[in-house]
Write a protein that holds these residues in place. Structure first.
Motif, mmCIF file in Angstrom:
data_model
loop_
_atom_site.group_PDB
_atom_site.id
_atom_site.type_symbol
_atom_site.label_atom_id
_atom_site.label_comp_id
_atom_site.label_asym_id
_atom_site.label_seq_id
_atom_site.Cartn_x
_atom_site.Cartn_y
_atom_site.Cartn_z
ATOM 1 N N LEU A 48 -3.613 6.003 -51.161
ATOM 2 C CA LEU A 48 -3.438 7.333 -51.837
ATOM 3 C C LEU A 48 -2.372 7.880 -51.211
ATOM 4 O O LEU A 48 -1.749 8.951 -51.494
ATOM 5 N N GLU A 49 -3.490 8.269 -49.872
ATOM 6 C CA GLU A 49 -3.340 9.503 -48.715
ATOM 7 C C GLU A 49 -1.215 9.388 -48.437
ATOM 8 O O GLU A 49 -0.327 9.909 -48.554
ATOM 9 N N GLU A 50 -1.389 7.370 -47.866
ATOM 10 C CA GLU A 50 0.261 7.343 -47.966
ATOM 11 C C GLU A 50 1.257 7.096 -49.099
ATOM 12 O O GLU A 50 2.603 8.170 -48.952
ATOM 13 N N GLU A 51 0.913 6.847 -49.939
ATOM 14 C CA GLU A 51 1.949 7.171 -51.751
ATOM 15 C C GLU A 51 1.736 8.890 -51.846
ATOM 16 O O GLU A 51 3.165 9.429 -51.758
ATOM 17 N N VAL A 52 1.323 9.706 -51.757
ATOM 18 C CA VAL A 52 1.338 11.490 -51.891
ATOM 19 C C VAL A 52 1.926 11.763 -50.667
ATOM 20 O O VAL A 52 2.620 12.942 -50.813
ATOM 21 N N GLY A 53 1.890 11.388 -49.457
ATOM 22 C CA GLY A 53 2.380 11.725 -47.831
ATOM 23 C C GLY A 53 1.550 12.825 -47.208
ATOM 24 O O GLY A 53 2.596 13.717 -46.141
ATOM 25 N N VAL A 54 0.533 12.999 -47.154
ATOM 26 C CA VAL A 54 -0.877 14.325 -47.421
ATOM 27 C C VAL A 54 -1.452 13.806 -47.338
ATOM 28 O O VAL A 54 -2.434 13.296 -48.092
ATOM 29 N N PRO A 55 -2.682 14.414 -46.220
ATOM 30 C CA PRO A 55 -4.069 14.176 -46.618
ATOM 31 C C PRO A 55 -4.923 14.266 -47.192
ATOM 32 O O PRO A 55 -4.738 15.801 -47.708
ATOM 33 N N LEU A 56 -6.287 13.635 -48.107
ATOM 34 C CA LEU A 56 -6.593 13.821 -49.147
ATOM 35 C C LEU A 56 -7.871 14.132 -48.342
ATOM 36 O O LEU A 56 -8.871 14.459 -49.251
ATOM 37 N N LEU A 57 -8.621 13.548 -48.012
ATOM 38 C CA LEU A 57 -9.957 13.701 -47.642
ATOM 39 C C LEU A 57 -10.251 13.917 -45.829
ATOM 40 O O LEU A 57 -9.031 13.294 -44.843
ATOM 41 N N ASN A 58 -11.054 14.546 -45.141
ATOM 42 C CA ASN A 58 -11.413 14.827 -43.838
ATOM 43 C C ASN A 58 -12.957 14.317 -43.614
ATOM 44 O O ASN A 58 -14.030 13.842 -44.815
ATOM 45 N N ARG A 59 -12.971 13.316 -42.844
ATOM 46 C CA ARG A 59 -14.174 12.779 -42.938
ATOM 47 C C ARG A 59 -15.474 13.616 -42.088
ATOM 48 O O ARG A 59 -14.655 14.232 -40.268
ATOM 49 N N VAL A 60 -16.105 13.594 -41.960
ATOM 50 C CA VAL A 60 -17.140 14.457 -41.404
ATOM 51 C C VAL A 60 -18.890 13.644 -41.972
ATOM 52 O O VAL A 60 -19.473 13.881 -42.267
ATOM 53 N N GLY A 61 -18.514 12.868 -40.175
ATOM 54 C CA GLY A 61 -19.166 11.797 -40.024
ATOM 55 C C GLY A 61 -19.700 10.886 -41.118
ATOM 56 O O GLY A 61 -18.333 10.344 -40.543
ATOM 57 N N ARG A 62 -20.505 10.698 -42.029
ATOM 58 C CA ARG A 62 -20.071 9.092 -42.532
ATOM 59 C C ARG A 62 -20.131 9.828 -43.892
ATOM 60 O O ARG A 62 -19.965 9.132 -44.314
ATOM 61 N N ARG A 63 -19.828 10.946 -43.723
ATOM 62 C CA ARG A 63 -19.704 11.337 -45.485
ATOM 63 C C ARG A 63 -17.987 11.969 -45.399
ATOM 64 O O ARG A 63 -17.700 12.293 -44.724
ATOM 65 N N VAL A 64 -17.584 11.782 -46.366
ATOM 66 C CA VAL A 64 -16.250 12.594 -46.620
ATOM 67 C C VAL A 64 -16.287 13.578 -47.165
ATOM 68 O O VAL A 64 -16.729 13.951 -48.322
ATOM 69 N N GLN A 65 -14.358 13.941 -47.380
ATOM 70 C CA GLN A 65 -14.366 16.160 -48.410
ATOM 71 C C GLN A 65 -13.269 15.817 -48.771
ATOM 72 O O GLN A 65 -12.581 15.621 -47.877
ATOM 73 N N LEU A 66 -12.946 15.805 -49.546
ATOM 74 C CA LEU A 66 -11.824 16.607 -50.199
ATOM 75 C C LEU A 66 -10.878 17.463 -49.211
ATOM 76 O O LEU A 66 -11.626 19.011 -49.070
ATOM 77 N N THR A 67 -9.740 17.207 -48.908
ATOM 78 C CA THR A 67 -8.955 18.652 -48.083
ATOM 79 C C THR A 67 -8.329 19.271 -49.618
ATOM 80 O O THR A 67 -8.430 19.064 -50.705
ATOM 81 N N PRO A 68 -7.513 21.059 -49.043
ATOM 82 C CA PRO A 68 -7.279 21.284 -50.537
ATOM 83 C C PRO A 68 -5.686 20.470 -50.545
ATOM 84 O O PRO A 68 -6.457 20.956 -52.520
ATOM 85 N N ALA A 69 -5.548 19.814 -50.589
ATOM 86 C CA ALA A 69 -4.601 19.130 -51.189
ATOM 87 C C ALA A 69 -5.380 17.783 -52.816
ATOM 88 O O ALA A 69 -5.053 18.076 -52.999
ATOM 89 N N GLY A 70 -6.246 17.447 -51.690
ATOM 90 C CA GLY A 70 -7.153 16.653 -52.535
ATOM 91 C C GLY A 70 -7.831 16.987 -53.673
ATOM 92 O O GLY A 70 -7.532 16.226 -55.283
ATOM 93 N N GLN A 71 -8.071 18.505 -53.356
ATOM 94 C CA GLN A 71 -8.570 19.211 -54.524
ATOM 95 C C GLN A 71 -7.720 18.923 -55.444
ATOM 96 O O GLN A 71 -8.026 19.636 -56.895
ATOM 97 N N ARG A 72 -6.257 20.033 -55.017
ATOM 98 C CA ARG A 72 -4.982 19.852 -55.812
ATOM 99 C C ARG A 72 -4.572 18.718 -56.914
ATOM 100 O O ARG A 72 -5.646 18.910 -57.811
ATOM 101 N N LEU A 73 -4.910 17.923 -55.772
ATOM 102 C CA LEU A 73 -4.187 16.893 -56.539
ATOM 103 C C LEU A 73 -5.103 16.012 -57.869
ATOM 104 O O LEU A 73 -5.146 15.447 -58.811
ATOM 105 N N VAL A 74 -6.503 17.019 -57.078
ATOM 106 C CA VAL A 74 -7.568 16.026 -58.359
ATOM 107 C C VAL A 74 -7.333 16.063 -59.612
ATOM 108 O O VAL A 74 -6.933 16.250 -60.975
ATOM 109 N N GLU A 75 -6.748 18.113 -59.732
ATOM 110 C CA GLU A 75 -6.907 18.594 -60.452
ATOM 111 C C GLU A 75 -5.403 18.181 -61.803
ATOM 112 O O GLU A 75 -5.509 17.878 -62.406
ATOM 113 N N HIS A 76 -4.719 17.896 -61.023
ATOM 114 C CA HIS A 76 -3.492 17.416 -61.791
ATOM 115 C C HIS A 76 -3.820 15.744 -62.178
ATOM 116 O O HIS A 76 -3.433 15.357 -63.034
#
Length: 307
Positions: A48-76
């Motif tokens: 999905l990140e490749e499809e949209v062309g921007v990073p959607l997730l940040n890896r924080v240790g063993r967890r992931v967090q949505l980037t601002p772009a990821g949050q915005r894509l969720v809204e859409h």
């Protein structure tokens, strides 16, 4: 954008996984909810990140967090998936409604609202099968989001409005006034009560709900307007028991109209002034599901009873 310069819409299944990650918080939870393996979820989101062309997730240790772009894509994505669901529902519904609807409702709405609606629905659309489950509003919202239920009957108070996630939408069908339940031998048992007059009950025990938080918050807010913090003496789920505790002189309670037992000789129900607000009842569904004919038929029947 691909190397050949052609834009492609993201895959809907991968969009749904991103929405689920936002809702559930971890890859493992998404895997458990969807039936995918954790590694498969991770790979789909990487694509999905490749499809949209921007990073959607940040890896924080063993967890992931949505980037601002990821949050915005969720809204859409919420709006996109809802629109697709609605279009599919419309395409399925050319004839009389046919299908199963899983309905979640809070207890006090089942007998006066849900049962008459089901009786009417059975006469008009006998091929709509409804399964009824009793749940508190907080639980119902979660079940609707996960797909475990199709339609919900929930309530809130105008003084304690309910916050809903963006993928759900609500339609109000009823509102009820509020009452202060007091022992029948109270000197002002027969008269309405202003919120400011509740201060005389500052030293009295109050009765709150043992399951939902809204009723407790209502008591806290109404008493705060009157200038005091209530002492919660009892927490019970049964409205019959609430009435009985009041009748026994063991406390006072705030009740919506459907929660009062008018045939009691030991309790008086004093109408509260508008400052305390009202209890509101809603139908709740995923945003794209309202036009599916079985849900439309059931929602119409319930709303008709509530009027």
């Amino acid at each position: 954008m691909t190397s050949d310069g052609i834009d492609h819409l993201p895959d809907l299944g991968r969009l749904r996984l991103l929405v689920e990650l936002h809702r559930l918080g971890t890859m493992a939870a998404v895997a458990a909810s969807t039936g995918y393996g954790t590694s498969a979820v991770s790979k789909h989101l990487a694509v999905l990140e490749e499809e949209v062309g921007v990073p959607l997730l940040n890896r924080v240790g063993r967890r992931v967090q949505l980037t601002p772009a990821g949050q915005r894509l969720v809204e859409h994505a919420v709006g996109i998936l809802a629109a697709v669901e609605e279009a599919q529902a419309e395409l399925r519904g050319a004839a009389d409604p046919v299908g199963r609807v899983r309905l979640a409702s809070f207890f006090t709405a089942v007998e006066p609202v849900v049962l008459p609606a089901l009786a009417h629905l059975r006469e008009v659309y006998p091929r709509v099968v409804v399964e009824v489950y009793e749940h508190e509003p907080e639980h119902t919202a979660g079940l609707l989001r996960s797909g475990g239920m199709d339609l919900g009957v929930v309530y809130d108070y105008s003084l304690v409005p309910r916050s809903l996630p963006p993928e759900l939408s609500a339609r109000q069908f009823e509102e009820q006034p509020l009452f202060l339940a007091v022992p029948v031998d109270h000197p002002d048992a027969g008269s309405p009560v202003a919120v400011s007059e509740l201060a005389e009950f500052a030293g009295t025990g109050w009765i709150a709900n043992s399951r939902g938080t809204d009723d407790d918050e209502l008591v806290q807010r109404v008493c705060a307007i009157a200038g005091f913090t209530p002492r919660i003496a009892h927490r019970v789920d049964s409205l019959h028991l609430v009435n009985s505790l009041v009748g026994a002189g063991l406390g006072v309670a705030l009740l919506a109209e459907s929660g009062i037992e008018r045939n009691r000789s030991d309790v008086a129900f004093r109408p509260l002034d508008p400052l305390a607000g009202k209890r509101r009842s809603f139908l709740l569904a995923r945003a794209g599901q309202w036009s599916w004919p079985p849900i439309t038929a059931l929602a119409t029947a319930i709303a008709g009873v509530g009027r």
